[in-house]
Design a protein around this motif. Sequence first.
Motif, mmCIF file in Angstrom:
data_model
loop_
_atom_site.group_PDB
_atom_site.id
_atom_site.type_symbol
_atom_site.label_atom_id
_atom_site.label_comp_id
_atom_site.label_asym_id
_atom_site.label_seq_id
_atom_site.Cartn_x
_atom_site.Cartn_y
_atom_site.Cartn_z
ATOM 1 N N VAL A 47 0.838 -1.201 0.000
ATOM 2 C CA VAL A 47 0.000 0.000 0.000
ATOM 3 C C VAL A 47 0.877 1.257 0.000
ATOM 4 O O VAL A 47 0.862 2.044 -0.949
ATOM 5 C CB VAL A 47 -0.968 0.013 1.212
ATOM 6 N N ILE A 48 1.685 1.435 1.036
ATOM 7 C CA ILE A 48 2.480 2.658 1.144
ATOM 8 C C ILE A 48 3.567 2.710 0.069
ATOM 9 O O ILE A 48 3.762 3.752 -0.577
ATOM 10 C CB ILE A 48 3.097 2.775 2.554
ATOM 11 N N ALA A 49 4.273 1.612 -0.146
ATOM 12 C CA ALA A 49 5.339 1.607 -1.154
ATOM 13 C C ALA A 49 4.810 1.911 -2.557
ATOM 14 O O ALA A 49 5.400 2.733 -3.272
ATOM 15 C CB ALA A 49 6.078 0.272 -1.136
ATOM 16 N N PRO A 50 3.723 1.297 -3.002
ATOM 17 C CA PRO A 50 3.201 1.662 -4.326
ATOM 18 C C PRO A 50 2.779 3.120 -4.438
ATOM 19 O O PRO A 50 2.942 3.735 -5.491
ATOM 20 C CB PRO A 50 2.003 0.723 -4.503
ATOM 21 N N GLU A 53 5.839 5.002 -4.982
ATOM 22 C CA GLU A 53 6.279 4.791 -6.358
ATOM 23 C C GLU A 53 5.513 5.714 -7.305
ATOM 24 O O GLU A 53 6.089 6.321 -8.218
ATOM 25 C CB GLU A 53 6.076 3.336 -6.770
ATOM 26 N N MET A 54 4.231 5.834 -7.091
ATOM 27 C CA MET A 54 3.419 6.713 -7.924
ATOM 28 C C MET A 54 3.876 8.165 -7.809
ATOM 29 O O MET A 54 3.830 8.929 -8.784
ATOM 30 C CB MET A 54 1.946 6.574 -7.545
ATOM 31 N N VAL A 55 4.306 8.558 -6.621
ATOM 32 C CA VAL A 55 4.804 9.915 -6.430
ATOM 33 C C VAL A 55 5.968 10.179 -7.392
ATOM 34 O O VAL A 55 6.016 11.213 -8.066
ATOM 35 C CB VAL A 55 5.242 10.141 -4.968
ATOM 36 N N GLY A 56 6.906 9.242 -7.459
ATOM 37 C CA GLY A 56 8.047 9.400 -8.357
ATOM 38 C C GLY A 56 7.636 9.422 -9.820
ATOM 39 O O GLY A 56 8.126 10.241 -10.608
ATOM 40 N N VAL A 57 6.738 8.521 -10.198
ATOM 41 C CA VAL A 57 6.298 8.449 -11.595
ATOM 42 C C VAL A 57 5.557 9.715 -12.001
ATOM 43 O O VAL A 57 5.790 10.278 -13.080
ATOM 44 C CB VAL A 57 5.395 7.206 -11.798
ATOM 45 N N GLU A 58 4.676 10.177 -11.142
ATOM 46 C CA GLU A 58 3.890 11.369 -11.480
ATOM 47 C C GLU A 58 4.753 12.629 -11.521
ATOM 48 O O GLU A 58 4.532 13.517 -12.338
ATOM 49 C CB GLU A 58 2.745 11.538 -10.476
ATOM 50 N N TRP A 59 5.757 12.704 -10.635
ATOM 51 C CA TRP A 59 6.689 13.830 -10.730
ATOM 52 C C TRP A 59 7.453 13.776 -12.045
ATOM 53 O O TRP A 59 7.596 14.800 -12.732
ATOM 54 C CB TRP A 59 7.677 13.826 -9.565
ATOM 55 N N ALA A 60 7.956 12.598 -12.400
ATOM 56 C CA ALA A 60 8.740 12.473 -13.626
ATOM 57 C C ALA A 60 7.925 12.869 -14.849
ATOM 58 O O ALA A 60 8.455 13.448 -15.801
ATOM 59 C CB ALA A 60 9.241 11.033 -13.771
ATOM 60 N N PRO A 375 9.812 1.964 -3.899
ATOM 61 C CA PRO A 375 9.560 3.301 -4.415
ATOM 62 C C PRO A 375 10.554 3.643 -5.513
ATOM 63 O O PRO A 375 11.677 3.182 -5.502
ATOM 64 C CB PRO A 375 9.765 4.189 -3.187
ATOM 65 N N VAL A 376 10.101 4.427 -6.451
ATOM 66 C CA VAL A 376 10.955 4.789 -7.576
ATOM 67 C C VAL A 376 11.814 5.985 -7.248
ATOM 68 O O VAL A 376 11.308 7.079 -7.065
ATOM 69 C CB VAL A 376 10.098 5.104 -8.819
ATOM 70 N N PRO A 377 13.130 5.778 -7.114
ATOM 71 C CA PRO A 377 13.999 6.926 -6.951
ATOM 72 C C PRO A 377 14.505 7.327 -8.319
ATOM 73 O O PRO A 377 15.200 6.575 -8.950
ATOM 74 C CB PRO A 377 15.137 6.384 -6.085
ATOM 75 N N VAL A 378 14.168 8.482 -8.810
ATOM 76 C CA VAL A 378 14.527 8.850 -10.160
ATOM 77 C C VAL A 378 15.705 9.795 -10.166
ATOM 78 O O VAL A 378 15.772 10.707 -9.366
ATOM 79 C CB VAL A 378 13.332 9.481 -10.895
ATOM 80 N N PRO A 379 16.687 9.555 -11.054
ATOM 81 C CA PRO A 379 17.884 10.388 -11.060
ATOM 82 C C PRO A 379 17.542 11.859 -11.212
ATOM 83 O O PRO A 379 16.824 12.249 -12.113
ATOM 84 C CB PRO A 379 18.653 9.859 -12.279
ATOM 85 N N GLY A 380 18.063 12.673 -10.324
ATOM 86 C CA GLY A 380 17.850 14.081 -10.407
ATOM 87 C C GLY A 380 16.537 14.551 -9.819
ATOM 88 O O GLY A 380 16.254 15.737 -9.782
ATOM 89 N N ALA A 381 15.699 13.608 -9.359
ATOM 90 C CA ALA A 381 14.405 14.002 -8.819
ATOM 91 C C ALA A 381 14.571 14.588 -7.444
ATOM 92 O O ALA A 381 15.542 14.308 -6.740
ATOM 93 C CB ALA A 381 13.483 12.795 -8.737
ATOM 94 N N PRO A 382 13.618 15.392 -7.009
ATOM 95 C CA PRO A 382 13.670 15.880 -5.627
ATOM 96 C C PRO A 382 13.499 14.743 -4.655
ATOM 97 O O PRO A 382 12.833 13.771 -4.950
ATOM 98 C CB PRO A 382 12.493 16.860 -5.570
ATOM 99 N N SER A 383 14.140 14.842 -3.519
ATOM 100 C CA SER A 383 14.082 13.751 -2.555
ATOM 101 C C SER A 383 13.000 14.006 -1.535
ATOM 102 O O SER A 383 12.516 15.097 -1.389
ATOM 103 C CB SER A 383 15.426 13.616 -1.851
#
Length: 383
Positions: A47-50, A53-60, A375-383
Motif C-alpha cells: 500500500v504505502i510503497a506503491p 512509487e506513484m509519487v516518483g512516476v507522477e513527478w517524472a 519506491p521509484v527513486p529517479v535520477p535528479g528528482a527531488p528527494s
Amino acid sequence: MKHSTEPAALVRRLWRAAIDADEYTAAGIVHTALAEGVDEETLLLEVIAPVQEMVGVEWAADRISVAQEHAATAVNERIVASLAHRQGGGPRPTHRGRVTVSCVDGDWHAFPARLLAEVLSLRGWRVDYLGAQTPTPHMVAHLHLTNPDAVLLSGSIPTHLPAAHAAITACRAIGVPVLVGGRAFGPGGRWARRLGADRWAADARGAAAVLDAGVPRPVPATGRQAVDDLPHLADQEYTLVLQSRPRLVKHTLTELEDRFPALRGYGDEQRERTAEDLAHIVGFLATALYVDDADLFTTFLVWTADILQARHVPAHSLVAALDILADELHDFPRARRLTRLGASALGARPAASVLGPASESATGPESAPEAGSAPVPVPGAPS
C-alpha cells in the motif's frame, strides 16, 4: 460506510490523501485497515510503497509539482513512523539477530531503506537504521561497536555506485557481509556483483529471505583498492572525467549557446538548471566508466529525454551536448565511445515518451502498482 481493505483499493485512497497533503486522512486510512485485519507488512509493501512509487512516476511525468512530491513523501514517511510507534504496539521481539540498514553515502533517498528496516524489525531482527547518506567511516565505526550479522546497503541513484563500492569494501574488510538493494545497482543487481557485494535483493521480502538463508561472513582483507575489483579503472578515465566535470559543464554550456542562441536569453536560474542537467550527464558518464557498462549511461539519457519531453523541452539538445562532450573527450576513448552510444540511444528512442499517458493507478485497480515494489527513486528528482 465501510471501505474495501484490498491493497489496490487502499492504494487509490491513500494516493488521494497523500497528494492532497492530508496527513490525518492518510493515517486514518492505514490505521483503520490495520484495525480491520490488514497486517503491517502488507500495508508497508503493498500500500504505502506503491503510493510512493506513484509519487516518483507522477513527478517524472510532470503531473505533480516538486512541492506536491515533497508533501506526499513527508506524509508517507510519517505514516511509516506512526505504524512503528503506534500506541499499544509495544517493542517488537528480536530473535533473529542484529543487522544494520543504511543508505549509501551521498544518497538522500531514505524511504526504501526505511521500509526495509521496518519489515526486518517486524520479522524479528534487531535493526540499527542509520538513515540517509551515512558516511562510510562512521558506518564502519558503528559496525565495530555492534558486530552485526550483516549490513544492508540501499542505493537509489547510480552516480553513488563508487561510494557504494567503497562502503562494500570497507565492511567486508572487517568481516561483515554486505547485502545491497535499490535501483542504483541495476537490473537484477548486475552492478552489485561487480562491486563485490555478498548478496543482492530486489525488495524487502527478498532481503529478508536472504538473511533467513544466512550470509557467510567474508574473510577480512585489508589494502584492497577499487582497481583490484575493476581492472579497467587503471586507465584513469573515470577519475579524470570526474575531476574535469566543472570544466566540461562550462565548456558544453558555452558551446550550446552558440548552437542554440535562445540559451543566451536564459536568466540566472535557467542557466543554473541547465548547468545542473549537464553536470548530471557528466556524472552518469563517469559512473558508467567506473562500472564499465554503457547501459548505465544510455538508460539515464533516455530517461532524461523523457523528463524533458514531459516538460516541453526539446530533447535534441541532449544530442548536441553529447556531440560537444565527445569532441572535448578526444583523449578518452572509453568516454568518447559512451557519448556516441548515448547519442545513438537517443536517436533510436521512440517519439512518444516512455512515461506514457497520465497514470490511472489512482483511479482504477487494473493499473495499480505492482505489489511490494520499491519506491521509484529517479535520477535528479527531488528527494
